[in-house]
Design an enzyme around this catalytic site. Structure first.
Site, PDB file in Angstrom:
ATOM      1  N   GLU A 150       0.845  -1.320   0.052  1.00 29.75           N
ATOM      2  CA  GLU A 150       0.113  -0.027   0.057  1.00 29.75           C
ATOM      3  C   GLU A 150       1.034   1.334   0.184  1.00 29.75           C
ATOM      4  OE1 GLU A 150      -3.429   0.536   0.074  1.00 29.75           O
ATOM      5  OE2 GLU A 150      -2.307   2.548  -0.130  1.00 29.75           O
ATOM      6  N   LYS A 206       7.967  -1.496  -2.347  1.00 29.26           N
ATOM      7  CA  LYS A 206       7.379  -0.613  -1.434  1.00 29.26           C
ATOM      8  C   LYS A 206       8.543  -0.081  -0.477  1.00 29.26           C
ATOM      9  CE  LYS A 206       5.112   1.715   1.637  1.00 29.26           C
ATOM     10  NZ  LYS A 206       3.856   1.510   2.411  1.00 29.26           N
ATOM     11  N   CYS A 262       6.764   6.018   8.460  1.00 27.38           N
ATOM     12  CA  CYS A 262       7.073   5.016   7.567  1.00 27.38           C
ATOM     13  C   CYS A 262       8.538   5.254   6.904  1.00 27.38           C
ATOM     14  CB  CYS A 262       6.119   5.092   6.345  1.00 27.38           C
ATOM     15  SG  CYS A 262       4.716   4.522   6.825  1.00 27.38           S
ATOM     16  N   LYS A 322       3.779  16.249   9.675  1.00 27.57           N
ATOM     17  CA  LYS A 322       3.656  16.931   8.544  1.00 27.57           C
ATOM     18  C   LYS A 322       2.233  17.632   8.686  1.00 27.57           C
ATOM     19  CE  LYS A 322       1.554  13.224   5.544  1.00 27.57           C
ATOM     20  NZ  LYS A 322       1.528  12.631   4.203  1.00 27.57           N
TER      21      LYS A 322
HETATM   22  C1  UDX Z   1       4.934   7.817   2.975  1.00 29.38           C
HETATM   23  C2  UDX Z   1       4.750   7.736   1.502  1.00 29.38           C
HETATM   24  O1  UDX Z   1       4.992   9.050   0.831  1.00 29.38           O
HETATM   25  C3  UDX Z   1       3.669   6.848   1.142  1.00 29.38           C
HETATM   26  O2  UDX Z   1       3.516   6.282  -0.117  1.00 29.38           O
HETATM   27  C4  UDX Z   1       3.688   5.601   2.139  1.00 29.38           C
HETATM   28  O3  UDX Z   1       2.681   4.721   1.673  1.00 29.38           O
HETATM   29  C5  UDX Z   1       3.883   5.975   3.769  1.00 29.38           C
HETATM   30  O4  UDX Z   1       4.954   6.866   3.871  1.00 29.38           O
HETATM   31  P1  UDX Z   1       3.488   9.650   4.894  1.00 29.38           P
HETATM   32  O5  UDX Z   1       4.404   8.805   5.937  1.00 29.38           O
HETATM   33  O6  UDX Z   1       2.205   9.947   4.851  1.00 29.38           O
HETATM   34  O7  UDX Z   1       3.765   8.675   3.518  1.00 29.38           O
HETATM   35  O8  UDX Z   1       4.378  11.063   4.535  1.00 29.38           O
HETATM   36  P2  UDX Z   1       4.759  11.708   3.221  1.00 29.38           P
HETATM   37  O9  UDX Z   1       3.861  12.564   2.697  1.00 29.38           O
HETATM   38  O10 UDX Z   1       5.862  10.796   2.274  1.00 29.38           O
HETATM   39  O11 UDX Z   1       5.926  12.777   3.923  1.00 29.38           O
HETATM   40  C6  UDX Z   1       7.177  12.157   4.795  1.00 29.38           C
HETATM   41  C7  UDX Z   1       7.890  13.104   5.460  1.00 29.38           C
HETATM   42  O12 UDX Z   1       8.746  13.903   4.773  1.00 29.38           O
HETATM   43  C8  UDX Z   1       7.046  14.143   6.291  1.00 29.38           C
HETATM   44  O13 UDX Z   1       7.768  14.444   7.575  1.00 29.38           O
HETATM   45  C9  UDX Z   1       7.288  15.587   5.348  1.00 29.38           C
HETATM   46  O14 UDX Z   1       7.093  16.682   6.093  1.00 29.38           O
HETATM   47  C10 UDX Z   1       8.856  15.352   4.513  1.00 29.38           C
HETATM   48  N1  UDX Z   1       9.000  16.047   3.400  1.00 29.38           N
HETATM   49  C11 UDX Z   1       8.194  15.699   2.267  1.00 29.38           C
HETATM   50  C12 UDX Z   1       9.956  16.765   3.269  1.00 29.38           C
HETATM   51  O15 UDX Z   1      10.681  17.013   4.347  1.00 29.38           O
HETATM   52  N2  UDX Z   1      10.221  17.468   2.071  1.00 29.38           N
HETATM   53  C13 UDX Z   1       9.381  17.240   0.963  1.00 29.38           C
HETATM   54  O16 UDX Z   1       9.560  17.592  -0.250  1.00 29.38           O
HETATM   55  C14 UDX Z   1       8.361  16.105   1.194  1.00 29.38           C
END
Ligand code: UDX
Length: 438
Positions: A150, A206, A262, A322
């Site tokens: 997923e 994944k 994650c 986030k």
């Molecule tokens: C992530 C993956 O995106 C998703 O596909 C997977 O299923 C689960 O893990 P998520 O944990 O919801 O999803 O967060 P994501 O939106 O990926 O952001 C992860 C972290 O990276 C956040 O702390 C965000 O603030 C940070 N981030 C994101 C940055 O520091 N810079 C960016 O440009 C993008």
């Protein structure tokens, strides 16, 4: 199809409500009885846009319900989805104890002909192990097994599930593929297709996707260090770099670094997996190091702006890992809070959703109900997550409430000119031309 979903965390619950909304008959269960009771009463245990509505709709239509045990959930199910969480264990490695325990339980109670779908993020080879456990536990059971990772993001979980970039099925069984095609049939429209592969490639894909996202972010953060030293502006650089369609603009945001449940875990899992297999994936170790350095760099900007932290009040805006979620697992803001507290600062935090969860993790953190309360008397405000509410704040009012007029933008989120025009000193990430006074 009659579907059982084991585990009602972000992946399980969202998958369950989404499949129910597509017309499947879904029964969810969880090892935590309080969670099952909460869900049975129609309450979601976490916030996610659109989740409450789909939960209510599913329960009202009768297509979705929750059961207290795996035995009850899997009874008569054609498909059983394993969505059990994988908590961190030891040195960044992850524990699959919960997965095995769920598998043994489901094996004892599953119906003949069942298709078991592994959705939890697991290292390659886990689906094969699960298959082996089911055979040991229930030699007479006729079943097929599929790995279907997923890729949903928190805060966009429903839309990512109902409009995914890709759907993946890894199996050695034609019956397994057939079941997945039927399960996802309503989603396989408009050119969207199911990528069919072997289980180990599906599992690795994944970890590989999340680790690559982390690499992109760390690349941007490493560039920020160079931009700061060379007089360039990292936001301009990544805008230009990301305009190349081969690279793309997403996940090039420099700042406090990546957090959450994650990305940090999956980078370490993949690195350790490679190590066990005899390959040193130093690129991933470096991504983690650069990520730690990103947090450290923002902390040093606060120290630089305030000199001694003892007796200074620092307000953190955004405590979730986030914006758009109440999840504080692996939140950079909390890492920053711990560090500033250890250096003697009074740290007060505000977040539109995640305040209580943050307070539980860091009890010394003072919690403000609104941004103004946090800012009052603060010597510095640090932006830690990109909540839209922050952009809407009246910056002149912010200036008038603060003890010192310093904003450290850990996400390069605000418009530098607007902040400076309000009489605030603006410090951001990777902008080499910035002067201390603005
Ligand atoms: C992530 C993956 O995106 C998703 O596909 C997977 O299923 C689960 O893990 P998520 O944990 O919801 O999803 O967060 P994501 O939106 O990926 O952001 C992860 C972290 O990276 C956040 O702390 C965000 O603030 C940070 N981030 C994101 C940055 O520091 N810079 C960016 O440009 C993008």
């Amino acid at each position: 199809m009659r579907i059982a979903v084991i585990g009602t965390g972000h992946v399980g619950l969202v998958t369950g409500v989404a499949l129910a909304s597509l017309g499947h008959e879904v029964v969810g269960t969880d090892a935590n009885p309080e969670r099952v009771a909460l869900l049975s009463g129609g309450t979601a245990p976490f916030r996610e846009p659109g989740l409450d509505d789909l939960l209510h709709e599913g329960m009202q239509s009768g297509g979705l319900r929750f059961a207290a045990s795996i035995a009850e959930a899997v009874e008569g199910a054609a498909v059983v989805m394993i969505c059990v969480g994988r908590p961190p264990a030891g040195l960044g490695d992850t524990s699959l104890v919960a997965v095995e325990s769920a598998v043994r339980d489901l094996a004892r109670h599953a119906a003949q002909g069942v298709v078991v779908v592994v959705k939890s993020t697991v290292p390659p080879g886990t689906t094969a192990r699960i298959e082996h456990v089911i055979r040991l536990e229930r030699p007479d059971l006729d079943f097929a097994i599929v790995s279907s990772p997923e890729f949903l993001r928190e805060g966009h979980a429903i839309e990512d599930t109902l409009e995914p970039d890709r759907l993946v099925a890894g199996s050695d069984s034609e019956r397994g593929f057939a079941a997945i095609r039927e399960l996802y049939a309503p989603l396989l429209v408009g050119g969207r297709r199911l990528i069919e592969t072997d289980p180990r490639s599906a599992e690795l894909s994944k970890l590989a996707s999340n680790a690559f996202l982390a690499l992109k972010i760390s690349y941007a953060n490493a560039l920020a260090r160079v931009a700061e030293r060379s007089g360039a502006d990292v936001t301009q650089v990544t805008r230009i770099v990301g305009a190349d369609t081969r690279i793309g603009p997403a996940f090039l945001g420099a700042g406090l670094g990546y957090g959450g449940y994650c990305l940090p875990k999956d980078v370490v899992t993949l690195e350790q997996l490679a190590h066990r297999l005899g390959y040193e994936f130093g690129l991933l170790r470096e991504a983690t190091r650069v990520n730690d350095e990103a947090l450290d760099s923002v902390a040093r900007k606060v120290e630089e702006a305030l000199w001694n932290l003892e007796g200074k009040r620092v307000a953190l805006f955004g405590l979730a890992f986030k914006a758009g979620t109440d999840d504080v697992r692996g939140a950079p803001a909390l890492g920053l809070a711990r560090r500033l507290l250890s250096e003697g600062a009074d740290v007060v935090g505000w977040d539109p959703m995640a305040g209580q969860a943050a307070k539980q993790e860091v009890p010394e953190l003072q919690l403000a109900r609104e941004a103004w309360e946090a800012a009052a008397g603060a010597h510095c405000v640090v932006i830690c997550a990109e909540w839209p509410e922050i952009v809407e704040l009246d910056l002149s009012k912010l200036r008038s409430l603060m003890a010192y007029p310093v904003v450290v933008d850990g996400r390069n989120f605000l418009d530098p000119r607007q902040v400076r025009d309000a009489g605030l000193t603006y410090v951001s990430v990777g902008r080499g031309q910035e002067t201390e006074s603005g």
